[in-house]
Design an enzyme around this catalytic site. Structure first.
Site, PDB file in Angstrom:
ATOM      1  N   LYS A 228       0.882  -1.170   0.000  1.00  0.00           N
ATOM      2  CA  LYS A 228       0.000   0.000   0.000  1.00  0.00           C
ATOM      3  C   LYS A 228       0.916   1.214   0.000  1.00  0.00           C
ATOM      4  O   LYS A 228       1.472   1.589   1.027  1.00  0.00           O
ATOM      5  CB  LYS A 228      -0.915   0.027   1.224  1.00  0.00           C
ATOM      6  CG  LYS A 228      -1.920   1.171   1.137  1.00  0.00           C
ATOM      7  CD  LYS A 228      -2.763   1.303   2.373  1.00  0.00           C
ATOM      8  CE  LYS A 228      -3.822   2.373   2.164  1.00  0.00           C
ATOM      9  NZ  LYS A 228      -3.276   3.673   1.715  1.00  0.00           N
ATOM     10  N   ARG A 233      -3.163   8.451  -4.929  1.00  0.00           N
ATOM     11  CA  ARG A 233      -3.900   7.509  -5.773  1.00  0.00           C
ATOM     12  C   ARG A 233      -4.354   8.237  -7.027  1.00  0.00           C
ATOM     13  O   ARG A 233      -4.911   9.346  -6.956  1.00  0.00           O
ATOM     14  CB  ARG A 233      -5.098   6.973  -4.983  1.00  0.00           C
ATOM     15  CG  ARG A 233      -6.020   6.021  -5.759  1.00  0.00           C
ATOM     16  CD  ARG A 233      -5.609   4.607  -5.592  1.00  0.00           C
ATOM     17  NE  ARG A 233      -6.513   3.684  -6.280  1.00  0.00           N
ATOM     18  CZ  ARG A 233      -7.606   3.144  -5.744  1.00  0.00           C
ATOM     19  NH1 ARG A 233      -7.948   3.458  -4.491  1.00  0.00           N
ATOM     20  NH2 ARG A 233      -8.331   2.276  -6.431  1.00  0.00           N
ATOM     21  N   ARG A 248      -7.841  10.619  -6.841  1.00  0.00           N
ATOM     22  CA  ARG A 248      -9.008   9.946  -6.263  1.00  0.00           C
ATOM     23  C   ARG A 248     -10.096  10.934  -5.885  1.00  0.00           C
ATOM     24  O   ARG A 248     -11.280  10.612  -5.867  1.00  0.00           O
ATOM     25  CB  ARG A 248      -8.580   9.151  -5.020  1.00  0.00           C
ATOM     26  CG  ARG A 248      -9.583   8.100  -4.609  1.00  0.00           C
ATOM     27  CD  ARG A 248      -9.242   7.531  -3.265  1.00  0.00           C
ATOM     28  NE  ARG A 248      -9.854   8.295  -2.193  1.00  0.00           N
ATOM     29  CZ  ARG A 248      -9.795   7.967  -0.911  1.00  0.00           C
ATOM     30  NH1 ARG A 248      -9.104   6.900  -0.543  1.00  0.00           N
ATOM     31  NH2 ARG A 248     -10.386   8.688   0.015  1.00  0.00           N
ATOM     32  N   GLU A 276      -0.471   4.494  -8.170  1.00  0.00           N
ATOM     33  CA  GLU A 276      -0.037   5.468  -7.169  1.00  0.00           C
ATOM     34  C   GLU A 276       0.997   6.389  -7.780  1.00  0.00           C
ATOM     35  O   GLU A 276       1.974   5.930  -8.400  1.00  0.00           O
ATOM     36  CB  GLU A 276       0.571   4.737  -5.965  1.00  0.00           C
ATOM     37  CG  GLU A 276       0.566   5.544  -4.694  1.00  0.00           C
ATOM     38  CD  GLU A 276      -0.756   5.464  -3.950  1.00  0.00           C
ATOM     39  OE1 GLU A 276      -0.925   6.187  -2.962  1.00  0.00           O
ATOM     40  OE2 GLU A 276      -1.618   4.663  -4.366  1.00  0.00           O
ATOM     41  N   LYS A 401      -7.155  -3.117   3.171  1.00  0.00           N
ATOM     42  CA  LYS A 401      -5.878  -2.440   3.431  1.00  0.00           C
ATOM     43  C   LYS A 401      -5.453  -2.754   4.861  1.00  0.00           C
ATOM     44  O   LYS A 401      -6.223  -2.589   5.802  1.00  0.00           O
ATOM     45  CB  LYS A 401      -6.001  -0.927   3.210  1.00  0.00           C
ATOM     46  CG  LYS A 401      -7.104  -0.240   3.993  1.00  0.00           C
ATOM     47  CD  LYS A 401      -7.194   1.233   3.619  1.00  0.00           C
ATOM     48  CE  LYS A 401      -8.339   1.922   4.369  1.00  0.00           C
ATOM     49  NZ  LYS A 401      -8.491   3.338   3.986  1.00  0.00           N
TER      50      LYS A 401
END
Length: 532
Positions: A228, A233, A248, A276, A401
């Site tokens: 992660k 994002r 995002r 990312e 996550k």
């Protein structure tokens, strides 16, 4: 305006999603098309510019209410919302106005260009025409504060019910850089070619937090693990020979990351990647920290020096569109195979990198990866079910996550400020300090993490232990210790302490710990040395 005010009141006065969806669906079935598209725009953050300064609105509100300005100013922080304060102090008015919402918005945009006398005449006339919720909604529009407790998900659900279209399709239609000035209800919601806008992204699929480790999940063979990443994002869209970069938060960020323009040289048209945005210098084993990326975020144009110091790549971990075909319904393992094939021949200096998957045979293997996440400049791990489609929004079950535990430090509260909205009567925003010899050095602010009961307790204490007032801020007796959690730390010349924290919040109120046991500035600097 009457129908919109009724809708606003129904949404604002309920916490139940079903009530909000029902109210929205009923509105979308009967409202005028122009009002419907403006309603979607207002509820998704596309508000008209503020036509009048808040200073003038406070002055005119006090004048019409027949009260001194100082009394209005005393009421404002108690209520916590300017639109509501004005609505409460103005004399009651039972009249209504039949003009549609869209006409009021057009009038507001016209008065934006007018002189102050014309603005005042317009506002006072609106207050005289409108009463009740309609007046409150007008105040919301003119102050630019049209925030309402409805998210994109219930709005798309209501639209699906009102139009008999699929919810996922509508979520996609509402994405992107549209505005009521450049589209219509038919073009946005009803037209068959909803992908005509080449820049339009897909709704992001969001993961739920995994609190107690992956062992609670079933069938480890059907899961994939990856880092992660600690970046931004984003979706990279390659369509029509051009490229587009979306965050995002549905912000078009193409100009902020000019490096990604070269992606059209390496990947075919009709490609949409989810990944990312990271600062990753050629030859480095890991991306740079989020602190290095931060100077790139707020810039519309990027100087050559910063481009060289902080080069950005998209670390791709999913493929949403391939050769112009929407493949989100395809299982993740198959989308991943296509992504790996697409990235197989990318050169080392390409602006797109393939995000690696982490090999494991049983869930217990993943603990070692998670323990090494900070060293890899990651926030933790992502776990994705191999057969999962790419959905819209936060769906529980397929994507998880598993984040690292936050960094923490014990600090002393030294300032307090009241909140807003339903917490306007409580002190909820605090400034914290660490010890430095006999001094206290402020280093961060935080306003979330306590229960309503704890906020009421600390509010009562603040009122009895105020040393000085600075407008809405109160200096309090240094006494209470709070454990502050945060995701990252960086050096900062703008703060007296020399550091800035990322996502600080109150983890708990340490009523068991005296001020003498709070952390010191040396402790803070040691954390900066290790994690900064």
């Amino acid at each position: 305006m009457r129908a919109f005010a009724t809708l606003f009141e129904a949404i604002d006065q309920s916490t139940k999603t079903t009530v909000k969806v029902n109210a929205l669906a009923a509105y979308f079935k009967q409202a005028d098309d122009v009002d419907k598209i403006w309603t979607i725009a207002l509820f998704s953050g596309r508000r008209p510019k503020r036509a009048v300064t808040t200073t003038r609105l406070r002055e005119w509100g006090a004048e019409v209410a027949g009260i001194p300005l100082w009394l209005f100013e005393e009421c404002y922080p108690i209520v916590g919302d300017l639109a509501e304060t004005i609505a409460l102090v103005l004399p009651p008015n039972d009249t209504t106005d039949n003009r549609p919402l869209s006409q009021w918005i057009n009038d507001l945009r016209e008065v934006y260009k007018a002189d102050e006398d014309a603005k005042k005449a317009f506002v006072l006339d609106a207050w005289a025409r409108l009463g009740g919720t309609e007046r409150f909604v007008f105040n919301k529009l003119i102050t630019g504060g049209m925030r309402v407790g409805v998210s994109q998900k219930p709005m798309t659900r209501a639209l699906a019910r009102a139009t008999d279209r699929e919810e996922a399709e509508l979520a996609h239609r509402l994405m992107g850089n549209w505005h009521p000035d450049d589209t219509t209800w038919h073009a946005l919601i009803e037209a068959e070619d909803a992908t005509a806008d080449a820049s339009r992204p897909y709704p992001f699929y969001l993961a739920h937090a995994l609190e107690n480790g992956p062992e609670a999940l079933e069938d480890s063979d059907n899961w994939r693990a990856e880092w992660k990443w600690d970046g931004i994002r984003g979706q990279l869209i390659l369509r029509g020979g051009a490229h587009y970069v979306w965050s995002r938060g549905e912000e078009l960020m193409t100009d902020r990351f000019p490096e990604l323009a070269r992606a059209v040289d390496y990947l075919p048209d009709g490609t949409v990647l989810d990944g990312e945005l990271l600062v990753w210098r050629t030859g480095d084993a890991h991306p740079a920290s989020f602190n290095t990326l931060q100077p790139r975020i707020g810039r519309k144009t990027v100087p050559k020096k910063l481009l060289a110091e902080a080069p950005v790549v998209l670390h791709a971990y999913d493929l949403l569109e391939w050769q112009g075909e929407d493949i989100r319904a395809t299982p993740f393992k198959d989308r991943r195979a296509l992504l790996e094939a697409a990235c197989a021949d990318l050169p080392a200096d390409a602006p797109v990198k393939l995000s690696p998957q982490l090999p494991f045979t049983q869930f217990s293997d993943l603990h070692a990866f998670r323990d090494a996440a900070r060293e890899a400049q990651a926030e933790g791990l992502m776990l994705k079910r191999a057969d999962s489609p790419y959905l819209a929004g936060r769906k529980k079950g397929d994507w998880w996550k598993w984040k690292l535990a936050p960094l923490t430090i014990d600090a002393v509260m030294i300032y307090a400020q009241s909140g807003s909205g339903r917490r306007a009567n409580l002190f909820t925003d605090f400034t914290f300090a660490v010890r430095n010899g006999d001094d206290l050095v402020p280093f961060t602010k935080a306003y979330s993490g306590l229960t309503d009961k704890e906020f009421r307790e600390i509010t009562a204490w603040v009122r009895k232990n105020t040393l000085q007032r600075f407008g809405p801020v109160r200096q309090v007796t240094p006494h209470h210790v709070f454990e502050i959690a945060f995701e990252g730390i960086q050096a900062s010349t703008r703060h007296k302490s020399g550091v800035a924290l990322r996502f600080p919040r109150m983890l708990r109120w340490r009523q068991d710990k005296p001020m003498a046991e709070a952390n010191t500035l040396d402790d803070l600097n040691e954390m900066l040395r290790i994690y900064g």
